[in-house]
Every structure is written in C-alpha cells, then in structure tokens.
Design an enzyme around this catalytic site. Sequence first.
Site, PDB file in Angstrom:
ATOM      1  CB  ALA A 178      -0.955   0.007   1.203  1.00 13.56           C
ATOM      2  CB  ALA A 179       3.960   2.362   1.634  1.00 21.08           C
ATOM      3  N   PRO A 180       3.093   4.454  -0.758  1.00 24.08           N
ATOM      4  CG  PRO A 180       3.355   6.513  -1.848  1.00 24.08           C
ATOM      5  CD  PRO A 180       3.487   5.040  -2.071  1.00 24.08           C
ATOM      6  CG  ASP A 206       4.835  -1.141   2.353  1.00 23.43           C
ATOM      7  OD1 ASP A 206       4.437  -0.931   1.196  1.00 23.43           O
ATOM      8  OD2 ASP A 206       6.038  -1.221   2.661  1.00 23.43           O
ATOM      9  CG  ASP A 234       6.884 -11.269   2.622  1.00 24.09           C
ATOM     10  OD1 ASP A 234       6.435 -10.748   1.588  1.00 24.09           O
ATOM     11  OD2 ASP A 234       7.757 -12.156   2.617  1.00 24.09           O
ATOM     12  CG  ASP A 257       0.531  -0.732  -7.336  1.00 19.72           C
ATOM     13  OD1 ASP A 257       0.491  -0.865  -8.563  1.00 19.72           O
ATOM     14  OD2 ASP A 257       1.172   0.178  -6.774  1.00 19.72           O
ATOM     15  CB  CYS A 310       4.771   1.896 -11.716  1.00 20.59           C
ATOM     16  SG  CYS A 310       5.912   1.457 -10.405  1.00 20.59           S
TER      17      CYS A 310
END
EC number: 2.1.1.203
Length: 680
Positions: A178-180, A206, A234, A257, A310
Amino acid sequence: MVHSSRKRNFNKKKGHEPRENKWKDDRDAPGNQGYRETVKENEKYWTYYKEQNVFPLEQFDEFRAALQRDLPVSFRFQGCHKDREQLIHEMENRFFGKIMEAGDAAVCVPKSLPWYKEAYQTPMSRTAVRSHPILAQLHNFLVTEAELGNLSRQEAVSMIPPLLLAPTSEHYVLDLCAAPGSKTTQLLEMIHENDENPKGMVIANDVDMKRCYMLIHHTLKRFRTAACAITCEDAARFPKIMDKDGGVVQFDRVLADVICSGDGTLRKNPEIWKKWTPQDGLGLHRMQIAIARKGAQQLKVGGRMVYSTCSMNPIEDEAVVAQLLRDSKGSLKLVDTSTLLPELKRENGVNTWKVFDRDMKLFENLEAVTEDKLKKVIVRSCFPPTEEEAKEMNLHYTMRVTPHAQDTGGFYVALIEKVSETNFEPSAANGPAWKKKKMFKDEPFTFLKLDDERWNDIRSHYGVDESFAYQNLFSRRLETNDANSRQLFFANDAVKNFVKENMTKVSIQNAGMKMFSRTEGKVENTRFRLSQKGIRYLFKSMNKQKVKIGADDMLAMLKSEENLVPLESLVCKTDVRQQQNGTVVVYCDEDEPVCTWVGYHTIAPYISKEERLHLLRMMGVDCAEIELLMKSKRKEKAAQDREAAWARKEEESKANAQTTSEEPKEEKMEEQEGDVVAPN
C-alpha cells in the site's frame, strides 16, 4: 570494501549551460547539497522495448520523446468530500482565469482528465508549478488542501487500479503493497462515497516499517476514517485473517500493486535511466508471482483483484498474470477491461514477448539457459504461454498505459475475478522471504468494556446518546495499564473485529482514528477533550457542549490572528458561557463542526492552520494573504531542515574521518601513493 586514492579535485566547476536530455533536481539530495545530472538515455532500454511489441513500433519515437520529458503534475479531489464541487469551483474560478489572463506561454492551466473528471493534469512539472510566480497561489491551494486530505497529488496512472476495483461501503478491501498510500486513500474514499459510516474496511499493508509510517500519515492522519487498519507484513506471506467465530475472513476486493522495477516511472525517477537492465524485472518475477498468489488466496469467490505494476515489462506483467492463471487451474479469470474507463487510451496486453538477460542476450526457451546463476532468475514462467494457453488466458483483456498515449507514466493493470476457490500447489515461484526488520514491539489494542468508567464520564459530560458504539473505542495500552491511557481511538465493527481477533499474529501498526485526549489538570468537569479528527462521527450523538453560532462569529474566530478570541467580542457569548468550560463544539453547518477550547474569558478553535484556511475558503473569504504567510513558513521550515541535514552530514564526515585516521599505517601509506587497496 575498496579504498581508492583521495587525490581528487572537489573544486572543479560544473558548466552552467543546459545540455540536451539532462535532468537536474536537488530536492532529495541530502542537505540540499547541489545538483546532480542524469542523462536520459539507455540503449538497453530502447532496444528492449523495440523488441517487445507492447505498442506499435511506428510510435517508438513518440514513446522515447515522452519518456525524456518531465512528468506532468496531476492531482484529484477527494471522491467523497462534501465540499468537492465547491473546491473545484473555487480552483477554476479563482486561479485558472488569472493564469490564462497572464498570457505566459510557459504556463498551462490544469485540465480535467477525460477518463476521471475529478482529477486534473497540467503538462508542467512539479518544479515548474512550485516555482513559477503566476502559479504561486494555485500551488499554495494544492499544498494546504492536500495536507488535509481534501485532494491528493497523485500520478494519473496510479488512479486506475481503484477505479477498476470500484469497492462499495459493504466491501472488505485488502491493499497488499500500500505505501505511500495514494491508492489506499482512493479506496477509502470509494467505500465512504455513499455512506459516512461504512460497514466495510480497508486493510492497508506494507512490508517496510518506515513505509508504514508514511502510509499512516497519508491515510489515517489525513483521511479521517474508522474503517482502516495499517499492517506490516510480507505481502507474499500475508497471514490468514480470522473472524470472531473462528472462520477465515476473505476479501471482496484485493489490490496487488506489487513491488517492481519501476521502468514506467523514468519521468519522475530519473536515477533509473543509468542503472536499468532487463535483470531488474527478472529478479523480481518470482516475488511478484508470490504476491499475486497470496492476493488470490485472500480473495473470496466472486471477488475481484487488480494486479498492477508501474513497469511496462511483460516479464513483470503478462508473465506473472499468465503463471497466476496457470496455477489457479480455472479458479481465476481475467475481466475484459476494454470497455472500462473508455476515455483512457491504452494498449491491450500481449501474448508473446522476448526474454533477455542483463547483457541483452536473447533466450528462445528455458533450455537455452545454461548458466547456474541465470537459472535462478530466468525460470519457465518468464516465457510466453503456448498458443493453446494464450487462447484460454485472454491476456489481451489486460491493459498497458504507455507514456506517449496521454502524457503519463507507464503502467500495467490486470483485473482478475475469482470464480471458484483456489487451491494452489506449493511452488518454487514464491521466491525468498522478505527479511522484515522489527523496530519496536507492536503496541496492544485494548477496547473499552461494558460500563467503562471513562465512558460514563464522557457520556455524562457531552450528553452522548445510546446510539454511539462506545465499546468500539480503544487505547494502545496493555489492559493492566489501560486506565492511564491518554488517548482513545475509534474503529468501526469490521476493524474492531479484525484487530481483536488478529493482533497477536498480524503486525498491526495503527487503526481507526483519534477521538478523545486526556485533559486532567486543565478542567475539573471531564478528563477527556474531543478531537477534531473524530468529531464528525460523534457530533450527531451529542446533546451537550455544542452551540450553533452565526457565520460572523465563525469568521471572527477563524480569521483572528490571535488563537485566543475574547468571548465578549462574539454574539454567541451567552450560549457558549452556558456550557461548561473545556471542549465546546461550535457549528454553522452540522457537516462542519469545529472543536474549540473555552476558558473563562476566551475561546480558541482547536484545529490546524490548514483546516482553518479550508473553512475560510468554503465561506468565500479571499485567503491570498494567509496562503502567502503559510508558504513563507513552509520555506523557513524547509531551510531549517536543510541546515539540520547539513549538520548531520558534517557529523558523519567527522566520524568517517576519525575512522579513517585509525586505519593501519601500511594501508594509509599505499593510499597516499595513489594505489587501490582491497583490505583483507
């Protein structure tokens, strides 16, 4: 460790003339210590993507040119904010007209994204927006509203996964990496969009503790919600979540993600240019499969998961999705995304791709990999599916967003639906476990019990009715020491049950929102004051210590340069004095209650400067002067931070120098002669 000659010229001057395809930025340099330069070229990168056929080859020059330009600024308004339309109107009417009137060709007005109307983008870079004088007021507006969580400065392509998941207020959502926190916040907005008090929840996870702190700031500190918890695990080994009846909790929506090479982020992370090789994607491939498998296991039948990166690399994208479908044996299927977000330009996923090693050596199949080191990273799942597999998988249902299509970063998204229970076999594709650093022991969560003494105190003082679920209040203290807790937080039923049943086996860093703080020694009436962060949840259940006031009085308090406002100067003074000293909630609009602290002669709004500014904006006040003052203070703080960073660096340099002076004399003599020495 290798020591090289210290005979270097540190006073060599750098040229000041800009060079082609160069990027300069000192924002993240320690102590703001100067400019660094990055050449926006990498022949391996260009060759790799020419060979992959992930977009039409005739578009390659556009692709290349887009990656060598700075990333545009993009931001979106909070999807569930009651003032969203007014904020958008304020921005467009107050700032856009002035920008257009200036007639500066270098300045571009932000435009709404065609596929997400509440999000805006301008081709200008963050540096340009921050420094251009014409955009100063718009930048101040974005900074202050972002600090409150009313808008998020977020890369455009990063907004896609939550839009495809489209969770509702009833859904349990798991964000594995999840971060940021920008996507997490977007998911939270969606479950709050039609319900201020959703029954669902978002678990944001995270693996890195420091990134969890960032996640807490971006979500729980900015978005005031009782429906979120932050965990540190993890993602590839996220534990089973149990419910209060001993059953396993599965999620309606999962976002994976995953960690990736980030080769689609070259426009905002220029340091990737120099070091990128195909090895980056190969080295992460097995971990990505493991995270995707875990996400599918956590998903309930009928639920949906987004797998996204990404990166534009098929090894990290289609190859991972193909292996996930292969392992699922029909329990998972891809959802066709071609009709979703119709205004978004994208390329369909591909069925074929090529596998290269670090040195751009092409491998046609797994049998061609003979080196032992390469066999650890180039595994069978890196290669494309067979023709028969490809027909069943429908990898063309996935999407790849390329930088040149709509001037964005690069991104890949697959939407996956679970049609039956998964039963994955143990697989070597899991990769090594992440070695998580345990910085501190997790603090416990202790919920209030029936007829808790503290609640009786709060209820009688604030006149809270029976509808408020006070047993959802909790402290971060051991039960034996809970009575001394200085803060009380609030969680909805879903988060409460998650925390109570799982805090001994899941590293839960934070949950819910702050609602009360102790005030002993300040007033005698109650031990707890209300927090502005949680007042909207409690306000409608309160019958005491709240006063409706006129707009003039609210403006007088918010505009006052002094924090303590004399009660005599306000029309509402009589009504306020009828309340007991301490926390009093004042409001013009029930949707915007403001916590204040009332003394014998004064009243003080107990809100942040950013929230004060937002309320003034919503009341139609021209806040230009206040914004300039806040900008000046931000710059002053930034300068102080730089000085502190310089001081730390000097201390480290002194420490390193002292260590060097204690090295063996023989080694030091050889260094002075200019030799390279590798100590034993």
